[in-house]
Design a protein around this motif. Structure first.
Motif, PDB file in Angstrom:
ATOM      1  N   MET A   1       1.011  -1.220  -0.028  1.00 51.63           N
ATOM      2  CA  MET A   1       0.020  -0.181  -0.116  1.00 51.63           C
ATOM      3  C   MET A   1       0.890   1.108   0.042  1.00 51.63           C
ATOM      4  SD  MET A   1      -3.362  -0.711   2.542  1.00 51.63           S
ATOM      5  CE  MET A   1      -2.343  -1.318   3.892  1.00 51.63           C
ATOM      6  N   LEU A   2       1.964   1.291   0.545  1.00 58.97           N
ATOM      7  CA  LEU A   2       2.704   2.512   0.975  1.00 58.97           C
ATOM      8  C   LEU A   2       3.275   2.814  -0.568  1.00 58.97           C
ATOM      9  CD1 LEU A   2       3.969   4.492   2.748  1.00 58.97           C
ATOM     10  CD2 LEU A   2       5.871   2.995   3.195  1.00 58.97           C
ATOM     11  N   THR A   3       4.089   2.056  -1.262  1.00 55.20           N
ATOM     12  CA  THR A   3       4.624   2.222  -2.435  1.00 55.20           C
ATOM     13  C   THR A   3       3.860   1.865  -3.804  1.00 55.20           C
ATOM     14  OG1 THR A   3       5.472  -0.082  -2.514  1.00 55.20           O
ATOM     15  CG2 THR A   3       6.690   1.451  -1.427  1.00 55.20           C
ATOM     16  N   GLY A   4       2.655   1.612  -3.455  1.00 56.30           N
ATOM     17  CA  GLY A   4       1.635   1.316  -4.521  1.00 56.30           C
ATOM     18  C   GLY A   4       1.431   2.587  -5.489  1.00 56.30           C
ATOM     19  N   ASN A   5       1.344   3.905  -4.722  1.00 52.68           N
ATOM     20  CA  ASN A   5       1.310   5.151  -5.304  1.00 52.68           C
ATOM     21  C   ASN A   5       2.522   5.810  -5.305  1.00 52.68           C
ATOM     22  OD1 ASN A   5       0.399   7.704  -6.261  1.00 52.68           O
ATOM     23  ND2 ASN A   5      -1.459   7.233  -5.380  1.00 52.68           N
ATOM     24  N   PRO A   6       3.416   5.717  -6.218  1.00 49.83           N
ATOM     25  CA  PRO A   6       4.844   6.435  -6.136  1.00 49.83           C
ATOM     26  C   PRO A   6       4.731   7.836  -5.990  1.00 49.83           C
ATOM     27  CG  PRO A   6       4.549   4.855  -7.798  1.00 49.83           C
ATOM     28  CD  PRO A   6       3.195   4.877  -7.703  1.00 49.83           C
ATOM     29  N   GLY A   7       3.681   8.752  -6.782  1.00 50.51           N
ATOM     30  CA  GLY A   7       3.525   9.860  -6.427  1.00 50.51           C
ATOM     31  C   GLY A   7       3.355  10.565  -4.814  1.00 50.51           C
ATOM     32  N   LYS A   8       2.424   9.726  -4.371  1.00 46.27           N
ATOM     33  CA  LYS A   8       2.005  10.127  -2.891  1.00 46.27           C
ATOM     34  C   LYS A   8       3.125   9.742  -2.239  1.00 46.27           C
ATOM     35  CE  LYS A   8      -2.940  10.549  -3.210  1.00 46.27           C
ATOM     36  NZ  LYS A   8      -3.157  10.588  -4.350  1.00 46.27           N
ATOM     37  N   TYR A   9       3.738   8.536  -2.279  1.00 45.14           N
ATOM     38  CA  TYR A   9       4.813   7.930  -1.558  1.00 45.14           C
ATOM     39  C   TYR A   9       5.851   9.140  -1.364  1.00 45.14           C
ATOM     40  CZ  TYR A   9       8.685   5.123  -0.199  1.00 45.14           C
ATOM     41  OH  TYR A   9       9.758   4.579   0.458  1.00 45.14           O
ATOM     42  N   LEU A  10       6.369   9.567  -2.522  1.00 41.59           N
ATOM     43  CA  LEU A  10       7.482  10.422  -2.863  1.00 41.59           C
ATOM     44  C   LEU A  10       7.183  11.776  -2.197  1.00 41.59           C
ATOM     45  CD1 LEU A  10       8.772   9.720  -6.249  1.00 41.59           C
ATOM     46  CD2 LEU A  10       9.780   9.235  -4.111  1.00 41.59           C
ATOM     47  N   SER A  11       5.900  12.160  -2.354  1.00 40.66           N
ATOM     48  CA  SER A  11       5.136  13.467  -1.879  1.00 40.66           C
ATOM     49  C   SER A  11       5.592  13.498  -0.324  1.00 40.66           C
ATOM     50  CB  SER A  11       3.984  13.800  -2.120  1.00 40.66           C
ATOM     51  OG  SER A  11       3.696  14.108  -3.741  1.00 40.66           O
ATOM     52  N   ILE A  12       5.266  12.494   0.384  1.00 43.29           N
ATOM     53  CA  ILE A  12       5.369  12.408   1.843  1.00 43.29           C
ATOM     54  C   ILE A  12       6.792  12.558   2.247  1.00 43.29           C
ATOM     55  CG2 ILE A  12       4.982  11.007   3.844  1.00 43.29           C
ATOM     56  CD1 ILE A  12       2.519   9.665   2.392  1.00 43.29           C
ATOM     57  N   ILE A  13       7.406  11.672   1.452  1.00 41.51           N
ATOM     58  CA  ILE A  13       9.045  11.715   1.795  1.00 41.51           C
ATOM     59  C   ILE A  13       9.812  13.162   1.587  1.00 41.51           C
ATOM     60  CG2 ILE A  13      11.343  10.761   1.082  1.00 41.51           C
ATOM     61  CD1 ILE A  13      10.248   8.244   0.726  1.00 41.51           C
ATOM     62  N   LEU A  14       9.330  13.825   0.592  1.00 40.07           N
ATOM     63  CA  LEU A  14       9.987  15.193   0.024  1.00 40.07           C
ATOM     64  C   LEU A  14       9.242  16.024   1.110  1.00 40.07           C
ATOM     65  CD1 LEU A  14       9.376  15.303  -3.804  1.00 40.07           C
ATOM     66  CD2 LEU A  14      11.585  14.835  -2.332  1.00 40.07           C
ATOM     67  N   GLY A  15       8.031  16.007   1.771  1.00 40.31           N
ATOM     68  CA  GLY A  15       7.663  16.801   2.618  1.00 40.31           C
ATOM     69  C   GLY A  15       8.415  16.833   4.049  1.00 40.31           C
ATOM     70  N   ILE A  16       8.424  15.469   4.269  1.00 39.27           N
ATOM     71  CA  ILE A  16       9.364  15.335   5.612  1.00 39.27           C
ATOM     72  C   ILE A  16      10.774  15.784   5.428  1.00 39.27           C
ATOM     73  CG2 ILE A  16      10.124  13.577   7.279  1.00 39.27           C
ATOM     74  CD1 ILE A  16       7.467  12.178   6.853  1.00 39.27           C
ATOM     75  N   ALA A  17      11.355  15.514   4.241  1.00 42.65           N
ATOM     76  CA  ALA A  17      12.801  15.816   3.840  1.00 42.65           C
ATOM     77  C   ALA A  17      12.897  17.259   3.883  1.00 42.65           C
ATOM     78  CB  ALA A  17      13.114  15.318   2.683  1.00 42.65           C
ATOM     79  N   PHE A  18      11.704  18.148   3.357  1.00 42.23           N
ATOM     80  CA  PHE A  18      12.081  19.504   3.382  1.00 42.23           C
ATOM     81  C   PHE A  18      11.981  20.182   4.694  1.00 42.23           C
ATOM     82  CE2 PHE A  18       9.982  23.731   3.549  1.00 42.23           C
ATOM     83  CZ  PHE A  18      10.589  24.562   2.754  1.00 42.23           C
TER      84      PHE A  18
END
Length: 372
Positions: free
Chosen positions: A1-18
């Motif tokens: 479920m986590l990586t099934g939607n790469p767009g949202k998965y990367l968005s969460i990571i980028l938000g936390i990374a920022f």
């Protein structure tokens, strides 16, 4: 479920990374600025006790004392030795007629206590020559960018001749002026004459008495303010924390980083959970408990938190090392900064998960059998 939607998965990571990047970078720059305020205290080696006027609040709060105070300090039990030390601002007139504000340090003539630890060009013994001065490397490069290491240059301070006999390393200062070292007797000639010129007394305690105890004795016996090296460093830092807007300005930026990260990660993680409600409902229909589903969501949040935190702190560290090599940016990342950033990311992850967890916990298994 986590990586099934790469767009949202990367968005969460980028938000936390920022968020992690902004918190770590700004906190490191703040620590760097605070470190600059006391850099000259750290540069003075060989003396563990600083003695000054009782009204001095920080290193640049200069209140001259009578030279007789030196002998009073030397008479305190537990003082192994004590020497004079001058610090002040003066204006230098260069060979081309331009003027430059300079930080002038006057070292004890006999011992040169407080002398620079790393000599780039020249010999420290040359400082005993008439009119001799050393200058920090950064200041020499600013004043003479074409040939900063050329010795023998002559400039004036207080209409008196100063001869450059050496270049040394010195920590960057909060005021960013060139730092000039000379002997105490020479330093008082480079400034307008006043009745009192002694700014500090540097002292060392006997081995069998602690520096804190000797400092207390000096204060009680002389009425002067005596601080250990570490105490004076923190007194200077605390002054800037209390009297300037630096903490508030950086605190607002760090708070904004936290809020932005929380908003991006929270919204994206919630949408991710909503899109997977049928999958969570299927798990419930199969008999998976709420506690197990709760652990699943927290595990997913932890994954994106760890990855985002690592990216953010890594970029911040790279940025700091790069910026220090090409500019004067104050950047210092003690171990406490990544820990604080980690706690902030943990809070973002937990708060982002709260709404999603509640939506899943109230979900019924019958959602699996409902139509789109």
């Amino acid at each position: 479920m986590l990586t099934g939607n790469p767009g949202k998965y990367l968005s969460i990571i980028l938000g936390i990374a920022f968020s992690s990047l902004l918190i770590t970078q700004q906190a490191s720059i703040f620590c760097g600025l605070m470190r600059l305020t006391a850099s000259q205290i750290r540069d003075v080696r060989g003396a563990d006790i600083w003695v000054m006027d009782p009204n001095v609040q920080f290193i640049d709060d200069l209140k001259p004392m009578s030279d007789n105070e030196l002998y009073r300090v030397r008479g305190v039990p537990g003082v192994k030795w004590a020497v004079r030390f001058y610090k002040g601002l003066t204006r230098g007139r260069l060979e081309d007629g331009n003027y430059q504000q300079m930080i002038l340090l006057g070292l004890d003539d006999a011992t040169l206590v407080g002398a620079p630890q790393e000599i780039v060009v020249g010999n420290l013994s040359d400082l005993r020559k008439p009119d001799a001065v050393f200058m920090d490397e950064r200041g020499a490069k600013e004043l003479w960018p074409d040939d900063p290491y050329k010795l023998g240059r002559v400039f004036e301070m207080n209409d008196r001749r100063a001869v450059l006999v050496g270049i040394c390393k010195a920590s960057q200062t909060f005021q960013t002026f060139p730092v000039v070292y000379t002997r105490y007797s020479q330093a008082v000639q480079f400034i307008p004459r006043e009745r009192k010129v002694l700014t500090f007394v540097l002292a060392q305690n006997d081995p069998d008495v602690s520096a804190e105890e000797v400092s207390r004795r000096i204060t009680e016996q002389t009425g002067l303010q005596a601080l250990t090296r570490e105490e004076f460093i923190w007194a200077t830092i605390n002054y800037y924390l209390r009297k300037t807007g630096i903490p508030i300005n950086f605190g607002i930026t760090i708070l904004l980083g936290f809020v932005v990260g929380l908003a991006i990660a929270g919204q994206t993680f919630y949408l991710f959970t909503v899109e997977n409600l049928r999958q969570f409902g299927t798990l419930k229909a199969l008999g998976v408990s709420n506690a197990r589903i709760l652990l699943m969501i927290l595990f997913q949040a932890s994954i994106v938190g760890i990855v985002g935190y690592g990216i953010g702190v890594g970029i911040a560290g790279w940025f700091g090392n790069f910026s220090k090599s090409v500019s004067r940016l104050a950047f210092y990342m003690p171990w406490q900064v990544p820990v604080i950033a980690g706690v902030a990311v943990l809070l973002i992850v937990l708060l982002s998960s709260v709404i999603s967890i509640w939506r899943v916990l109230i979900l019924g298994p019958a959602v699996v059998f409902k139509g789109e």
